[in-house]
Write an enzyme that holds these catalytic residues in place. Structure first.
Site, PDB file in Angstrom:
ATOM      1  N   PRO A  85       0.829  -1.217   0.000  1.00 39.07           N
ATOM      2  CA  PRO A  85       0.000   0.000   0.000  1.00 39.07           C
ATOM      3  C   PRO A  85       0.863   1.268   0.000  1.00 39.07           C
ATOM      4  O   PRO A  85       1.627   1.506   0.916  1.00 39.07           O
ATOM      5  CB  PRO A  85      -0.795  -0.115   1.302  1.00 39.07           C
ATOM      6  N   GLU A  86       0.759   2.038  -1.054  1.00 37.94           N
ATOM      7  CA  GLU A  86       1.339   3.383  -1.092  1.00 37.94           C
ATOM      8  C   GLU A  86       0.149   4.343  -1.063  1.00 37.94           C
ATOM      9  O   GLU A  86      -0.978   3.909  -0.852  1.00 37.94           O
ATOM     10  CB  GLU A  86       2.208   3.542  -2.339  1.00 37.94           C
ATOM     11  N   LYS A 117       0.477   7.692   3.668  1.00 42.80           N
ATOM     12  CA  LYS A 117      -0.037   6.318   3.760  1.00 42.80           C
ATOM     13  C   LYS A 117      -0.859   6.110   5.025  1.00 42.80           C
ATOM     14  O   LYS A 117      -1.199   4.968   5.349  1.00 42.80           O
ATOM     15  CB  LYS A 117       1.140   5.336   3.744  1.00 42.80           C
ATOM     16  N   ARG A 150       1.149  -9.978   6.929  1.00 45.35           N
ATOM     17  CA  ARG A 150       2.511  -9.815   7.456  1.00 45.35           C
ATOM     18  C   ARG A 150       2.549  -8.987   8.724  1.00 45.35           C
ATOM     19  O   ARG A 150       3.604  -8.835   9.341  1.00 45.35           O
ATOM     20  CB  ARG A 150       3.421  -9.219   6.371  1.00 45.35           C
ATOM     21  N   ARG A 197      16.068   0.035  -0.468  1.00 45.22           N
ATOM     22  CA  ARG A 197      15.074  -0.663  -1.284  1.00 45.22           C
ATOM     23  C   ARG A 197      15.651  -1.014  -2.648  1.00 45.22           C
ATOM     24  O   ARG A 197      16.472  -0.279  -3.206  1.00 45.22           O
ATOM     25  CB  ARG A 197      13.828   0.228  -1.481  1.00 45.22           C
TER      26      ARG A 197
END
Ligand code: ZN
Length: 261
Positions: A2-3, A59, A123, A251
């Protein structure tokens, strides 16, 4: 993951609950409650409240409540989904599963009309907090102005990508959106953030906003033109050059050595 695009979809879903009263709070996972919040604490704080509005900053999804109660902040981590009854608008999250198991329900609000709003998070990297600290977030990327972007980057020696991922500088961008935006703006993700000025800065600002809007309209952060080439030996969709794969800002980063400078 989710961004801001996915969280905006969640916000619009949550907004359907405005006007309804919270009749029951389900907080089965104490670990999912953040900043000192406890299961009994969240029940006391929001039980019986009416949802009066929703807001998204980056977010973070904020659920506003009546009676001067502190708002509820919802975060979705890498794999969190917001689901209203069985209406789960995001069908694909790159780092998650398409399945929906009851054990993944980390938090839920039962509403007075019988509806249930829940966070499903395999998660478990999202969370729920009361009265979230909005001051810790930079300006939202959706409507980012040139002045805001200039202030976010000015004087920084950090890699451009790392700076854009820093939620205290610009709120809402994640790994996929930043890579897509920099690819479209023809900027090297590794160059010092503070070196982006003048025409480069103006081009970046336009591309932040247009990329967010375009990928929102297409249906998610994973719908970028660069996305299909995010693999070893992937070629730039614009000029065919072999993409560079690096770790920047912690990242995995794909960029084109030919047209991104
Ligand atoms: Zn290229």
């Amino acid at each position: 993951m989710p961004e801001l695009i996915e969280v905006e979809v969640y916000r619009r879903l949550a907004d359907k609950t405005v006007g309804r009263r919270i009749s029951e709070v389900e907080a089965p996972d104490a670990w999912f409650l953040k900043r000192g919040l406890t299961p009994s604490g969240v029940v006391d704080a929001v039980g019986g409240a009416t949802i009066v509005g929703t807001e998204r900053i980056g977010k973070l999804l904020v659920v506003e409540l009546d009676d001067d109660r502190p708002p509820l902040g919802l975060r979705f981590g890498m794999s969190g989904r917001l689901v209203l009854d069985d209406d789960a608008p995001i069908v694909e999250l790159v780092y998650s599963s398409r399945r929906d198991l009851p054990v993944w329900d980390r938090f839920a609000l039962r509403l007075n009309d019988g509806a249930r709003l829940r966070i499903s998070d395999p998660r478990r990297l999202g969370g729920v907090e009361l009265d979230p600290d909005l001051g810790a977030l930079g300006p939202d990327a959706w409507l980012l102005t040139l002045g805001q972007l200039r202030a976010a980057l000015a004087g920084s020696k950090a890699p451009l990508k790392a700076r854009l991922l820093d939620q205290s500088r610009v709120a809402g961008l994640g790994n996929l959106l930043v890579d897509e935006t920099l690819w479209r703006a023809a900027l090297d993700p590794a160059r010092p953030a503070g070196s982006v000025v003048g025409a480069d800065l103006a081009r970046l600002q336009r591309h932040v906003r247009s990329t967010v809007r375009t990928l929102f309209d297409r249906g998610g952060s994973h719908t970028g033109d660069l996305h299909v080439a995010r693999r070893r030996d992937g070629a730039c969709p614009r000029d065919g050059a072999l993409l560079q794969r690096r770790t920047i800002g912690g990242r995995t980063t794909y960029s084109c050595p030919q047209h991104q400078r």
